[in-house]
Design an enzyme around this catalytic site. Structure first.
Site, PDB file in Angstrom:
ATOM      1  CB  CYS A  44      40.155  32.038  31.522  1.00  0.00           C
ATOM      2  SG  CYS A  44      41.785  32.380  32.217  1.00  0.00           S
ATOM      3  CB  CYS A  46      35.950  44.353  41.588  1.00  0.00           C
ATOM      4  SG  CYS A  46      36.574  43.067  40.523  1.00  0.00           S
ATOM      5  CB  CYS A 103      37.080  34.803  31.769  1.00  0.00           C
ATOM      6  SG  CYS A 103      37.270  36.565  32.054  1.00  0.00           S
ATOM      7  CB  CYS A 153      42.109  39.401  29.461  1.00  0.00           C
ATOM      8  SG  CYS A 153      43.251  38.476  30.520  1.00  0.00           S
ATOM      9  CD  GLU A 211      32.266  44.816  32.547  1.00  0.00           C
ATOM     10  OE1 GLU A 211      32.148  44.110  33.569  1.00  0.00           O
ATOM     11  OE2 GLU A 211      31.948  44.440  31.411  1.00  0.00           O
ATOM     12  CB  CYS A 256      35.333  38.687  34.868  1.00  0.00           C
ATOM     13  SG  CYS A 256      36.880  39.265  34.295  1.00  0.00           S
TER      14      CYS A 256
HETATM   15  N1  SAH Z   1      43.261  37.788  35.293  1.00  0.00           N
HETATM   16  C1  SAH Z   1      43.185  37.794  36.716  1.00  0.00           C
HETATM   17  C2  SAH Z   1      42.175  38.774  37.284  1.00  0.00           C
HETATM   18  C3  SAH Z   1      40.853  38.891  36.582  1.00  0.00           C
HETATM   19  S1  SAH Z   1      39.757  37.488  36.733  1.00  0.00           S
HETATM   20  C4  SAH Z   1      42.894  36.387  37.219  1.00  0.00           C
HETATM   21  O1  SAH Z   1      42.745  35.487  36.404  1.00  0.00           O
HETATM   22  O2  SAH Z   1      42.883  36.188  38.419  1.00  0.00           O
HETATM   23  C5  SAH Z   1      39.305  37.526  38.433  1.00  0.00           C
HETATM   24  C6  SAH Z   1      38.689  36.244  38.944  1.00  0.00           C
HETATM   25  O3  SAH Z   1      37.413  36.015  38.339  1.00  0.00           O
HETATM   26  C7  SAH Z   1      39.539  35.018  38.643  1.00  0.00           C
HETATM   27  O4  SAH Z   1      39.673  34.252  39.813  1.00  0.00           O
HETATM   28  C8  SAH Z   1      38.697  34.281  37.606  1.00  0.00           C
HETATM   29  O5  SAH Z   1      38.934  32.901  37.664  1.00  0.00           O
HETATM   30  C9  SAH Z   1      37.290  34.660  37.991  1.00  0.00           C
HETATM   31  N2  SAH Z   1      36.295  34.542  36.927  1.00  0.00           N
HETATM   32  C10 SAH Z   1      36.401  34.925  35.649  1.00  0.00           C
HETATM   33  N3  SAH Z   1      35.268  34.665  34.969  1.00  0.00           N
HETATM   34  C11 SAH Z   1      34.418  34.114  35.838  1.00  0.00           C
HETATM   35  C12 SAH Z   1      33.069  33.605  35.755  1.00  0.00           C
HETATM   36  N4  SAH Z   1      32.389  33.636  34.615  1.00  0.00           N
HETATM   37  N5  SAH Z   1      32.501  33.093  36.869  1.00  0.00           N
HETATM   38  C13 SAH Z   1      33.183  33.069  38.042  1.00  0.00           C
HETATM   39  N6  SAH Z   1      34.441  33.529  38.179  1.00  0.00           N
HETATM   40  C14 SAH Z   1      35.059  34.029  37.100  1.00  0.00           C
END
Ligand code: SAH
Length: 351
Positions: free
Chosen positions: A116, A105, A119, A112, A92, A341
């Site tokens: 997390c 973006c 995510c 990944c 994406e 994401c």
């Molecule tokens: N792996 C990297 C980049 C991808 S995630 C990182 O962790 O920074 C990019 C951003 O999106 C990160 O700050 C992450 O915390 C946030 N993110 C991921 N899933 C999310 C969600 N469901 N709602 C809000 N922010 C989210």
């Protein structure tokens, strides 16, 4: 086996390649222009190159590695894209129209490994790294989309790029250095360092490699917790680098690049919106050259976690404000089109 993508080569490698294929030296500059300025996706578009050179290139390389599968436009103007790769995987990318420019973006991996909990991308684990050409070609498609559908008031072709799509950029060292080379190089995209932001969940060895590379671009640390225990709960990847080390590396990077490191804080109701967390976050952020970006959770369809109420978000922010910590609340674009994401890909995988 697919051929290598021509965009995976750094512009500096095009000269020797053109020479090897029997082209005149100046052709490499033209070729770089087609790849990185004119957003070419088919060999026919490279009009001022001799047919013989185009054919020799096509024999060894692919020019297009991404095919648009889906394009969704949110009511707020956010455009979300799903691309299929040559091996059938999908990634994406998003265009976020800002006041004067667009922010792109970009994804760096299929899936990944960082696990997390909030995510969508993390759910299926890591499938594979993207090649540099697959990361850069996202820019190609997004720029072509902007050229076809301009945002009113956006005059030039300037854009910001954030590595906040799918994947952990500091976990893809096959591609990150060459990608940044091409983005920042005058013979590539020629972007200003100020327009590029790498976002990371903070693997320590990745941060140390970034310090060694010293690209000068912005850095965002996705913290996920104000203690190691909290981070383990929300970002349960084995071997997570201790928080104190992440903060130290983030501060060192800020001093090196001359730009404050951003701490991204995802706000989840009842989990990451507690006053004591705000106080600890303020302390961490106040300890060095940091600013904070508060990101209300973009709720996933299959999960009970929710963003806090507006009042709770403002109460959390107020604690940071009182502590004198520079912060912003990210207005989360594209909720109505699953722009969080990895959500679009997940919906498609789920059929
Ligand atoms: N792996 C990297 C980049 C991808 S995630 C990182 O962790 O920074 C990019 C951003 O999106 C990160 O700050 C992450 O915390 C946030 N993110 C991921 N899933 C999310 C969600 N469901 N709602 C809000 N922010 C989210």
């Amino acid at each position: 086996m697919a051929k290598p993508l021509l965009r995976s080569l750094v512009p500096g490698d095009l000269g020797p390649l053109v020479k090897e294929l029997g082209g005149e030296a100046y052709r490499s500059g033209q070729l770089a222009g087609w790849l990185h300025q004119h957003d070419a996706l088919s060999w026919d578009e490279l009009r001022n190159l001799p047919r013989s050179l185009r054919e020799a290139l096509a024999e060894r390389f692919d020019l297009q590695g991404l095919s648009p599968l889906e394009r969704q436009v949110s009511s707020d103007g956010t455009r979300k894209f799903l691309f299929s790769l040559r091996d059938g995987q999908t990634v994406e990318s998003v265009i976020i129209p800002m006041e004067s420019h667009a922010t792109f973006c970009l994804s760096t991996q299929v899936g990944c490994a960082m696990a997390c909990r909030f995510c969508a991308t993390a759910r299926g684990g890591l499938v594979r790294n993207l090649e540099a050409g697959e990361i850069l070609e996202q820019i190609t498609h997004l720029r072509r989309d902007l050229a076809e559908n301009p945002v009113p008031g956006h005059g030039d072709r300037q854009f910001n790029a954030v590595f906040m799509g799918m994947g952990e950029p500091l976990d893809n060292w096959d591609a990150l250095p060459t990608t940044l080379d091409t983005m920042l190089g005058d013979d590539g995209l020629g972007m200003s360092k100020r327009r590029v932001q790498v976002s990371t969940s903070g693997p320590g060895d990745g941060l140390r490699r970034l310090l060694a590379l010293a690209p000068g671009v912005g850095l965002t640390l996705s913290l996920g917790g104000t203690t190691d225990e909290e981070r383990k709960q929300l970002m349960p990847v084995p071997g997570r680098t201790p928080l104190a080390e992440v903060i130290d590396l983030g501060a060192r990077y800020a001093r090196q690049s001359g730009r404050r490191t951003t701490i991204a804080w995802v706000l989840i109701a009842g989990r990451t919106d507690l006053p004591e967390q705000a106080r600890r976050l303020a302390k961490l952020a106040g300890s060095g050259p940091f600013k904070v970006n508060l990101i209300p959770l973009n709720a996933l369809d299959d999960d009970a976690q929710e963003p806090p109420s507006q009042a709770a978000i403002l109460a959390f922010q107020d604690i940071l404000n009182r502590a004198g910590v520079d912060n912003t609340i990210r207005l989360s674009g594209g909720r109505d089109i699953a722009a969080a994401c990895g959500q679009l890909r997940r919906r498609r995988l789920a059929g």
